[in-house]
Design a protein around this motif. Structure first.
Motif, PDB file in Angstrom:
ATOM      1  N   GLN A  74       0.254 -27.171  20.811  1.00 41.59           N
ATOM      2  CA  GLN A  74      -1.187 -27.042  21.092  1.00 41.59           C
ATOM      3  C   GLN A  74      -2.040 -27.828  20.093  1.00 41.59           C
ATOM      4  N   THR A  75      -1.468 -28.182  18.943  1.00 40.54           N
ATOM      5  CA  THR A  75      -2.276 -28.906  17.953  1.00 40.54           C
ATOM      6  C   THR A  75      -1.867 -30.383  17.842  1.00 40.54           C
ATOM      7  N   LEU A  76      -1.173 -30.872  18.877  1.00 43.48           N
ATOM      8  CA  LEU A  76      -0.867 -32.313  18.881  1.00 43.48           C
ATOM      9  C   LEU A  76      -2.146 -33.070  19.175  1.00 43.48           C
ATOM     10  N   GLY A  77      -2.369 -34.155  18.458  1.00 42.12           N
ATOM     11  CA  GLY A  77      -3.583 -34.947  18.671  1.00 42.12           C
ATOM     12  C   GLY A  77      -3.431 -35.927  19.823  1.00 42.12           C
ATOM     13  N   VAL A  78      -4.474 -36.715  20.023  1.00 39.12           N
ATOM     14  CA  VAL A  78      -4.524 -37.649  21.152  1.00 39.12           C
ATOM     15  C   VAL A  78      -3.364 -38.659  21.093  1.00 39.12           C
ATOM     16  N   ILE A  79      -3.071 -39.193  19.895  1.00 39.93           N
ATOM     17  CA  ILE A  79      -2.038 -40.245  19.827  1.00 39.93           C
ATOM     18  C   ILE A  79      -0.643 -39.684  20.140  1.00 39.93           C
ATOM     19  N   PRO A  80      -0.214 -38.575  19.509  1.00 41.53           N
ATOM     20  CA  PRO A  80       1.108 -38.044  19.893  1.00 41.53           C
ATOM     21  C   PRO A  80       1.176 -37.657  21.377  1.00 41.53           C
ATOM     22  N   CYS A  81       0.079 -37.106  21.913  1.00 40.92           N
ATOM     23  CA  CYS A  81       0.072 -36.757  23.347  1.00 40.92           C
ATOM     24  C   CYS A  81       0.196 -38.010  24.198  1.00 40.92           C
ATOM     25  N   ALA A  82      -0.531 -39.064  23.810  1.00 40.16           N
ATOM     26  CA  ALA A  82      -0.496 -40.316  24.589  1.00 40.16           C
ATOM     27  C   ALA A  82       0.929 -40.867  24.618  1.00 40.16           C
ATOM     28  N   ILE A  83       1.613 -40.802  23.482  1.00 40.06           N
ATOM     29  CA  ILE A  83       3.000 -41.305  23.426  1.00 40.06           C
ATOM     30  C   ILE A  83       3.872 -40.509  24.392  1.00 40.06           C
ATOM     31  N   SER A  84       3.794 -39.178  24.271  1.00 35.21           N
ATOM     32  CA  SER A  84       4.644 -38.326  25.096  1.00 35.21           C
ATOM     33  C   SER A  84       4.352 -38.509  26.592  1.00 35.21           C
ATOM     34  N   TRP A  85       3.067 -38.510  26.948  1.00 32.48           N
ATOM     35  CA  TRP A  85       2.695 -38.588  28.366  1.00 32.48           C
ATOM     36  C   TRP A  85       2.943 -39.984  28.933  1.00 32.48           C
ATOM     37  N   LEU A  86       2.803 -41.017  28.107  1.00 36.48           N
ATOM     38  CA  LEU A  86       3.067 -42.375  28.605  1.00 36.48           C
ATOM     39  C   LEU A  86       4.535 -42.499  29.044  1.00 36.48           C
ATOM     40  N   HIS A 105     -19.425 -38.825  12.257  1.00 34.14           N
ATOM     41  CA  HIS A 105     -19.658 -38.666  10.824  1.00 34.14           C
ATOM     42  C   HIS A 105     -18.423 -38.115  10.120  1.00 34.14           C
ATOM     43  N   SER A 106     -18.498 -38.168   8.805  1.00 35.97           N
ATOM     44  CA  SER A 106     -17.379 -37.753   7.970  1.00 35.97           C
ATOM     45  C   SER A 106     -17.056 -36.268   8.160  1.00 35.97           C
ATOM     46  N   LYS A 107     -15.763 -35.971   8.126  1.00 37.36           N
ATOM     47  CA  LYS A 107     -15.241 -34.591   8.119  1.00 37.36           C
ATOM     48  C   LYS A 107     -15.592 -33.795   9.369  1.00 37.36           C
ATOM     49  N   LEU A 108     -15.846 -34.486  10.470  1.00 40.64           N
ATOM     50  CA  LEU A 108     -16.141 -33.755  11.707  1.00 40.64           C
ATOM     51  C   LEU A 108     -14.880 -33.519  12.532  1.00 40.64           C
ATOM     52  N   GLY A 109     -13.756 -34.100  12.101  1.00 46.13           N
ATOM     53  CA  GLY A 109     -12.509 -33.861  12.828  1.00 46.13           C
ATOM     54  C   GLY A 109     -12.057 -35.037  13.682  1.00 46.13           C
ATOM     55  N   LYS A 110     -12.447 -36.267  13.325  1.00 43.36           N
ATOM     56  CA  LYS A 110     -12.015 -37.434  14.102  1.00 43.36           C
ATOM     57  C   LYS A 110     -10.491 -37.617  13.971  1.00 43.36           C
ATOM     58  N   SER A 111     -10.013 -37.594  12.724  1.00 41.87           N
ATOM     59  CA  SER A 111      -8.561 -37.756  12.529  1.00 41.87           C
ATOM     60  C   SER A 111      -7.824 -36.558  13.110  1.00 41.87           C
ATOM     61  N   PHE A 112      -8.398 -35.379  12.972  1.00 40.78           N
ATOM     62  CA  PHE A 112      -7.783 -34.178  13.553  1.00 40.78           C
ATOM     63  C   PHE A 112      -7.628 -34.361  15.062  1.00 40.78           C
ATOM     64  N   THR A 113      -8.651 -34.921  15.708  1.00 36.57           N
ATOM     65  CA  THR A 113      -8.598 -35.130  17.155  1.00 36.57           C
ATOM     66  C   THR A 113      -7.552 -36.185  17.514  1.00 36.57           C
ATOM     67  N   MET A 114      -7.509 -37.282  16.774  1.00 37.50           N
ATOM     68  CA  MET A 114      -6.609 -38.376  17.133  1.00 37.50           C
ATOM     69  C   MET A 114      -5.160 -38.094  16.720  1.00 37.50           C
ATOM     70  N   ILE A 115      -4.989 -37.447  15.567  1.00 37.34           N
ATOM     71  CA  ILE A 115      -3.630 -37.275  15.032  1.00 37.34           C
ATOM     72  C   ILE A 115      -3.132 -35.842  15.240  1.00 37.34           C
ATOM     73  N   GLY A 116      -4.012 -34.865  14.992  1.00 35.57           N
ATOM     74  CA  GLY A 116      -3.649 -33.450  15.147  1.00 35.57           C
ATOM     75  C   GLY A 116      -2.792 -32.960  13.996  1.00 35.57           C
ATOM     76  N   LYS A 117      -2.158 -31.834  14.216  1.00 34.50           N
ATOM     77  CA  LYS A 117      -1.260 -31.253  13.202  1.00 34.50           C
ATOM     78  C   LYS A 117       0.055 -30.948  13.902  1.00 34.50           C
ATOM     79  N   ASP A 118       1.161 -31.006  13.144  1.00 33.41           N
ATOM     80  CA  ASP A 118       2.429 -30.738  13.834  1.00 33.41           C
ATOM     81  C   ASP A 118       2.845 -29.274  13.756  1.00 33.41           C
ATOM     82  N   HIS A 119       1.855 -28.342  13.732  1.00 32.03           N
ATOM     83  CA  HIS A 119       2.170 -26.905  13.722  1.00 32.03           C
ATOM     84  C   HIS A 119       2.803 -26.478  15.031  1.00 32.03           C
ATOM     85  N   SER A 120       2.202 -26.924  16.143  1.00 30.91           N
ATOM     86  CA  SER A 120       2.640 -26.451  17.459  1.00 30.91           C
ATOM     87  C   SER A 120       2.234 -27.493  18.503  1.00 30.91           C
TER      88      SER A 120
END
Ligand SMILES: Nc1ncnc2c1ncn2[C@@H]1O[C@H](COP(=O)(O)OP(=O)(O)OP(=O)(O)O)[C@@H](O)[C@H]1O
Length: 291
Positions: A113-125, A96-111
């Motif tokens: 620890q707040t990298l989302g699934v896509i940036p992590c996937a890029i780095s780990w791949l 549902h809306s505003k539950l944090g789907k984009s937060f989970t996939m994209i994250g925030k570039d604060h640190s």
């Protein structure tokens, strides 16, 4: 896999009501209790057919206390290994809306620890690719593509088209093609070469910047399809030439809001419709039951 987010009910603080979910992360189980007993809905609104409690098992369950890095490692490790092994993979967020789907996939570039699934996937791949290169001598080439589905007409938008024009291989627009053997295919999206994780991350940032800013005003949020295309090569010892060794793709998808809409054409976003498509894919059906 399931990520539980704390819903904020209007007029009720997070601490105000007892949760109607019990999470057992070790057993990967979630139990749903009677929502009326926890004050989330009134007993008159409760559907008579819902018999609680009900227990559901998942491949992984993440509680609101689990950090984004735990969600990333729990959801990505296996799928990345499979993609390096030559299989296609897909990871999408749905809810549902505003539950944090984009937060989970994209994250925030604060640190980190707040990298989302896509940036992590890029780095780990890229890390896995470098390890694989060391251990087996295999060679890889990674390309990225990013497409958005937005607006009431569900328009397709190639988010990296500007870059492919610069490369001199500009496309005439992304479109869906019905293939009698492979089913519906997304065609003609830009696929840009990313020799390093930094380059892939750069294209991901560029894709986010190109997203349709008006999508929410159009009445529905947009969907983002980010794909890492992994081409493998074997090196011939005799002449050190690279022989094609197959292609695998990792699709990372941030599905827009699935909030109930008054628009009947929004039905394709329902959980049951999505479930039907997934079951059809698992059963190897060529015709997928989507609009
Ligand atoms: N776990 C979290 N920790 C901190 N902030 C969060 C978390 N989850 C979500 N948020 C914040 O809540 C807000 C809504 O989250 P987000 O945009 O990711 O939701 P969404 O499910 O993608 O919504 P929509 O479907 O409407 O696009 C954002 O400002 C986001 O930063």
């Amino acid at each position: 896999m399931l990520r539980i987010c704390s819903p904020i009910i209007p007029g009720q603080t997070e601490q105000g009501g007892r949760s109607f979910l019990t999470i057992d992360p070790r057993r990967k189980q979630v139990t749903v209790h009677d929502p009326a007993a926890s004050g989330y809905i009134t007993s008159s609104n409760r559907r008579a057919a819902v018999a609680a409690p009900k227990m559901f098992a998942f491949d992984g369950v993440f509680s609101p206390d689990d950090s984004l890095s735990e969600v990333c490692s729990g959801s990505l490790s296996e799928i990345l290994q499979s993609v390096i092994g030559g299989a296609d993979g897909c990871l999408f967020s749905y809810g549902h809306s505003k539950l944090g789907k984009s937060f989970t996939m994209i994250g925030k570039d604060h640190s980190p620890q707040t990298l989302g699934v896509i940036p992590c996937a890029i780095s780990w791949l890229f890390k896995l690719i470098s390890e694989q290169k060391e251990s087996t001598g295999a060679r890889f080439s990674v390309r990225v593509s990013a497409v958005e589905v937005s607006g009431t007409q569900e328009n397709l938008n190639d988010l990296l088209a500007d870059f492919s024009k610069v490369d001199g291989c500009g496309s005439n627009g992304v479109y869906l093609r019905e293939d009698p053997i492979c089913g519906t295919q997304l065609e003609n999206q830009s696929e840009l070469r990313a020799p390093t994780a930094d380059r892939a991350a750069f294209y991901f940032d560029a894709a986010l910047a190109s997203r349709n800013q008006n999508a929410e005003e159009d009445g529905r949020s947009s969907h983002l399809l980010f794909t890492l295309h992994v081409y493998q090569y074997r090196i011939e010892k005799a002449n050190r030439a690279g022989l094609p060794g197959g292609i695998s793709r990792l699709h990372l998808i941030d599905l827009g809001s699935t909030a109930k809409s008054k628009d009947p054409s929004n039905a394709s976003l329902s959980l049951s419709a999505l479930g039907n498509v997934i079951m059809a894919l698992l059963n190897g059906q060529r015709h997928l039951p989507h609009r």
